[in-house]
Scaffold this motif. Structure first.
Motif, PDB file in Angstrom:
ATOM      1  N   MET A  40       0.837  -1.205   0.000  1.00 50.20           N
ATOM      2  CA  MET A  40       0.000   0.000   0.000  1.00 50.20           C
ATOM      3  C   MET A  40       0.868   1.250   0.000  1.00 50.20           C
ATOM      4  N   ASP A  41       0.409   2.237  -0.724  1.00 49.15           N
ATOM      5  CA  ASP A  41       1.105   3.514  -0.795  1.00 49.15           C
ATOM      6  C   ASP A  41       0.470   4.451   0.234  1.00 49.15           C
ATOM      7  N   ILE A  42       0.950   4.369   1.468  1.00 53.33           N
ATOM      8  CA  ILE A  42       0.366   5.170   2.546  1.00 53.33           C
ATOM      9  C   ILE A  42       0.540   6.672   2.321  1.00 53.33           C
ATOM     10  N   PRO A  43       1.728   7.155   1.903  1.00 53.24           N
ATOM     11  CA  PRO A  43       1.851   8.599   1.669  1.00 53.24           C
ATOM     12  C   PRO A  43       0.820   9.133   0.670  1.00 53.24           C
ATOM     13  N   SER A  44       0.547   8.360  -0.376  1.00 52.66           N
ATOM     14  CA  SER A  44      -0.446   8.814  -1.353  1.00 52.66           C
ATOM     15  C   SER A  44      -1.852   8.834  -0.756  1.00 52.66           C
ATOM     16  N   LEU A  45      -2.153   7.865   0.108  1.00 51.13           N
ATOM     17  CA  LEU A  45      -3.451   7.874   0.788  1.00 51.13           C
ATOM     18  C   LEU A  45      -3.584   9.109   1.656  1.00 51.13           C
ATOM     19  N   TRP A  46      -2.538   9.427   2.404  1.00 53.42           N
ATOM     20  CA  TRP A  46      -2.598  10.626   3.262  1.00 53.42           C
ATOM     21  C   TRP A  46      -2.776  11.882   2.410  1.00 53.42           C
ATOM     22  N   GLN A  47      -2.077  11.964   1.273  1.00 60.45           N
ATOM     23  CA  GLN A  47      -2.231  13.122   0.391  1.00 60.45           C
ATOM     24  C   GLN A  47      -3.653  13.225  -0.152  1.00 60.45           C
ATOM     25  N   GLU A  48      -4.223  12.075  -0.510  1.00 60.76           N
ATOM     26  CA  GLU A  48      -5.591  12.090  -1.022  1.00 60.76           C
ATOM     27  C   GLU A  48      -6.565  12.553   0.054  1.00 60.76           C
ATOM     28  N   LEU A  49      -6.406  12.033   1.260  1.00 60.96           N
ATOM     29  CA  LEU A  49      -7.297  12.437   2.349  1.00 60.96           C
ATOM     30  C   LEU A  49      -7.176  13.932   2.627  1.00 60.96           C
ATOM     31  N   GLU A  50      -5.968  14.452   2.623  1.00 61.39           N
ATOM     32  CA  GLU A  50      -5.795  15.891   2.847  1.00 61.39           C
ATOM     33  C   GLU A  50      -6.503  16.695   1.757  1.00 61.39           C
ATOM     34  N   GLY A  51      -6.338  16.257   0.516  1.00 60.46           N
ATOM     35  CA  GLY A  51      -6.942  16.980  -0.590  1.00 60.46           C
ATOM     36  C   GLY A  51      -8.458  16.932  -0.603  1.00 60.46           C
ATOM     37  N   VAL A  52      -9.029  15.818  -0.154  1.00 63.60           N
ATOM     38  CA  VAL A  52     -10.485  15.651  -0.152  1.00 63.60           C
ATOM     39  C   VAL A  52     -11.127  16.278   1.088  1.00 63.60           C
ATOM     40  N   LEU A  53     -10.512  16.078   2.248  1.00 61.87           N
ATOM     41  CA  LEU A  53     -11.146  16.489   3.495  1.00 61.87           C
ATOM     42  C   LEU A  53     -11.030  17.984   3.778  1.00 61.87           C
ATOM     43  N   THR A  54      -9.944  18.618   3.328  1.00 60.13           N
ATOM     44  CA  THR A  54      -9.776  20.048   3.616  1.00 60.13           C
ATOM     45  C   THR A  54     -10.945  20.873   3.080  1.00 60.13           C
ATOM     46  N   PRO A  55     -11.322  20.758   1.798  1.00 61.39           N
ATOM     47  CA  PRO A  55     -12.480  21.531   1.326  1.00 61.39           C
ATOM     48  C   PRO A  55     -13.800  21.030   1.893  1.00 61.39           C
ATOM     49  N   MET A  56     -13.883  19.749   2.188  1.00 59.62           N
ATOM     50  CA  MET A  56     -15.119  19.198   2.738  1.00 59.62           C
ATOM     51  C   MET A  56     -15.402  19.790   4.115  1.00 59.62           C
ATOM     52  N   LEU A  57     -14.387  19.850   4.958  1.00 59.32           N
ATOM     53  CA  LEU A  57     -14.551  20.435   6.286  1.00 59.32           C
ATOM     54  C   LEU A  57     -14.827  21.931   6.186  1.00 59.32           C
ATOM     55  N   ALA A  58     -14.157  22.598   5.253  1.00 61.37           N
ATOM     56  CA  ALA A  58     -14.381  24.029   5.068  1.00 61.37           C
ATOM     57  C   ALA A  58     -15.811  24.305   4.633  1.00 61.37           C
ATOM     58  N   ASP A  59     -16.355  23.439   3.788  1.00 61.26           N
ATOM     59  CA  ASP A  59     -17.730  23.616   3.323  1.00 61.26           C
ATOM     60  C   ASP A  59     -18.712  23.522   4.485  1.00 61.26           C
ATOM     61  N   PHE A  60     -18.528  22.529   5.342  1.00 58.86           N
ATOM     62  CA  PHE A  60     -19.412  22.426   6.504  1.00 58.86           C
ATOM     63  C   PHE A  60     -19.258  23.646   7.418  1.00 58.86           C
ATOM     64  N   ARG A  61     -18.043  24.094   7.613  1.00 61.81           N
ATOM     65  CA  ARG A  61     -17.815  25.237   8.502  1.00 61.81           C
ATOM     66  C   ARG A  61     -18.432  26.514   7.937  1.00 61.81           C
ATOM     67  N   SER A  62     -18.566  26.600   6.619  1.00 59.06           N
ATOM     68  CA  SER A  62     -19.115  27.808   6.008  1.00 59.06           C
ATOM     69  C   SER A  62     -20.637  27.852   6.043  1.00 59.06           C
ATOM     70  N   LYS A  63     -21.251  26.712   6.333  1.00 60.23           N
ATOM     71  CA  LYS A  63     -22.711  26.677   6.390  1.00 60.23           C
ATOM     72  C   LYS A  63     -23.216  27.477   7.583  1.00 60.23           C
ATOM     73  N   ARG A  64     -24.334  28.110   7.395  1.00 61.10           N
ATOM     74  CA  ARG A  64     -24.901  28.872   8.502  1.00 61.10           C
ATOM     75  C   ARG A  64     -25.409  27.958   9.606  1.00 61.10           C
ATOM     76  N   SER A  65     -25.839  26.770   9.214  1.00 62.61           N
ATOM     77  CA  SER A  65     -26.327  25.836  10.233  1.00 62.61           C
ATOM     78  C   SER A  65     -26.250  24.415   9.695  1.00 62.61           C
ATOM     79  N   PHE A  66     -26.013  23.471  10.585  1.00 69.79           N
ATOM     80  CA  PHE A  66     -26.126  22.049  10.312  1.00 69.79           C
ATOM     81  C   PHE A  66     -26.466  21.390  11.632  1.00 69.79           C
ATOM     82  N   TRP A  67     -27.058  20.207  11.557  1.00 68.73           N
ATOM     83  CA  TRP A  67     -27.579  19.626  12.785  1.00 68.73           C
ATOM     84  C   TRP A  67     -26.456  19.159  13.699  1.00 68.73           C
ATOM     85  N   VAL A  68     -26.695  19.366  14.986  1.00 67.41           N
ATOM     86  CA  VAL A  68     -25.773  18.941  16.045  1.00 67.41           C
ATOM     87  C   VAL A  68     -26.621  18.339  17.160  1.00 67.41           C
TER      88      VAL A  68
END
Length: 285
Positions: free
Chosen positions: A1-29
């Motif tokens: 397994m290419d672990i460094p590439s997995l970590w790079q992929e996760l960073e690339g996918v999750l960074t905007p995903m988390l930012a999108d949730f943080r930019s929402k005015r509301s989401f359920w908690v």
């Protein structure tokens, strides 16, 4: 397994995903039975992490904080000694607070019960609320921060800090006053346990704004496995002492993982042997 590439992929996918949730005015908690918080983002982020992990490892076992995902997801397509431990958002209370910054997404790879690789993405602790990614790709590999080799915890010439977080409403423990007398300033308010453990293992202050100083000791009672596995992995890599409040060294994930919430009785990581002994002796009372 290419672990460094997995970590790079996760960073690339999750960074905007988390930012999108943080930019929402509301989401359920909602509040879970243990009084910690669960947000709409936790489940979505965990599903994305599982998708990325499954693409590179169809066989490994996966356990995540946010519930069971079915035998075909958890157990993979064949027998394996690999286990992936996921905490989609560690520090959810910080995540749902628009002023909060100390939260992260966490993945840890365990082989034969020993944590060997870890990924921690803290998307808002850098300058201008930018991301800081801490990663370890395997045994004998260096810990990296934003792709650069990490330095050991910077403790010389600074105030001594110890993370001895406890749940809200919990009374002070005997060792807290003793650590204070020994010269430590204590952090007892819980944010992200993983980030506190990272700050015990390496110096991330050059990458954060404001600078997050290093801890000489981390201690947490009743620690859930997804809150501790990645930090333990990095502590091994940093050559630190890893044990529990009874003074027993921990060399592997030594708890049953088939429980709904696998929990360590306690986790102790320290670069200061004297401070660690204060906690051990105080925990026995």
């Amino acid at each position: 397994m290419d672990i460094p590439s997995l970590w790079q992929e996760l960073e690339g996918v999750l960074t905007p995903m988390l930012a999108d949730f943080r930019s929402k005015r509301s989401f359920w908690v909602e509040q879970k039975p243990d009084s910690t918080l669960l947000s709409e983002a936790d489940g979505a982020v965990q599903e994305q992490i599982i998708k990325c992990v499954r693409a590179v490892d169809p066989d490994g076992l996966i356990i995540g904080e946010e519930g069971v995902h079915g035998a075909e997801v958890l157990h993979g397509s064949g027998p394996s000694d690999r286990l992936w431990i996921i905490d989609p958002i560690d520090g959810t209370a910080q995540f749902v607070d628009q002023n909060g910054r100390e939260f992260c997404s966490v993945v840890c790879l365990v082989e034969n019960k020993v944590p060997v690789a870890a990924f921690v993405l803290a998307p808002e602790i850098g300058p201008d609320r930018g991301p800081v990614c801490i990663s370890l790709s395997g045994r004998n590999e260096p810990i990296l921060v934003n792709g650069r080799r990490a330095s050991g915890p910077s403790l010389s010439g600074q105030r001594q800090l110890a993370s001895v977080t406890r749940s809200s409403g919990t009374s002070a423990r005997p060792y807290e006053s003793e650590l204070s007398a020994y010269g430590y300033q204590l952090k007892v308010r819980a944010t992200s346990q993983t980030l506190d453990m990272v700050r015990t293992c390496i110096d991330i202050a050059p990458f954060t704004d404001p600078a997050l100083e290093s801890f000489g000791l981390f201690y947490r009672e009743r620690q859930k496995v997804w809150d501790g596995a990645a930090g333990i992995c990095m502590a091994y890599a940093a050559g630190l002492y890893v044990g529990d409040g009874a003074g027993r060294e921990r060399t592997a994930i030594d708890i049953a993982l088939d429980a709904a919430e696998p929990i360590f009785d306690s986790t102790l990581v320290a670069s200061d042997a004297a401070a660690a002994q204060i906690v051990v002796e105080g925990s026995k009372r």
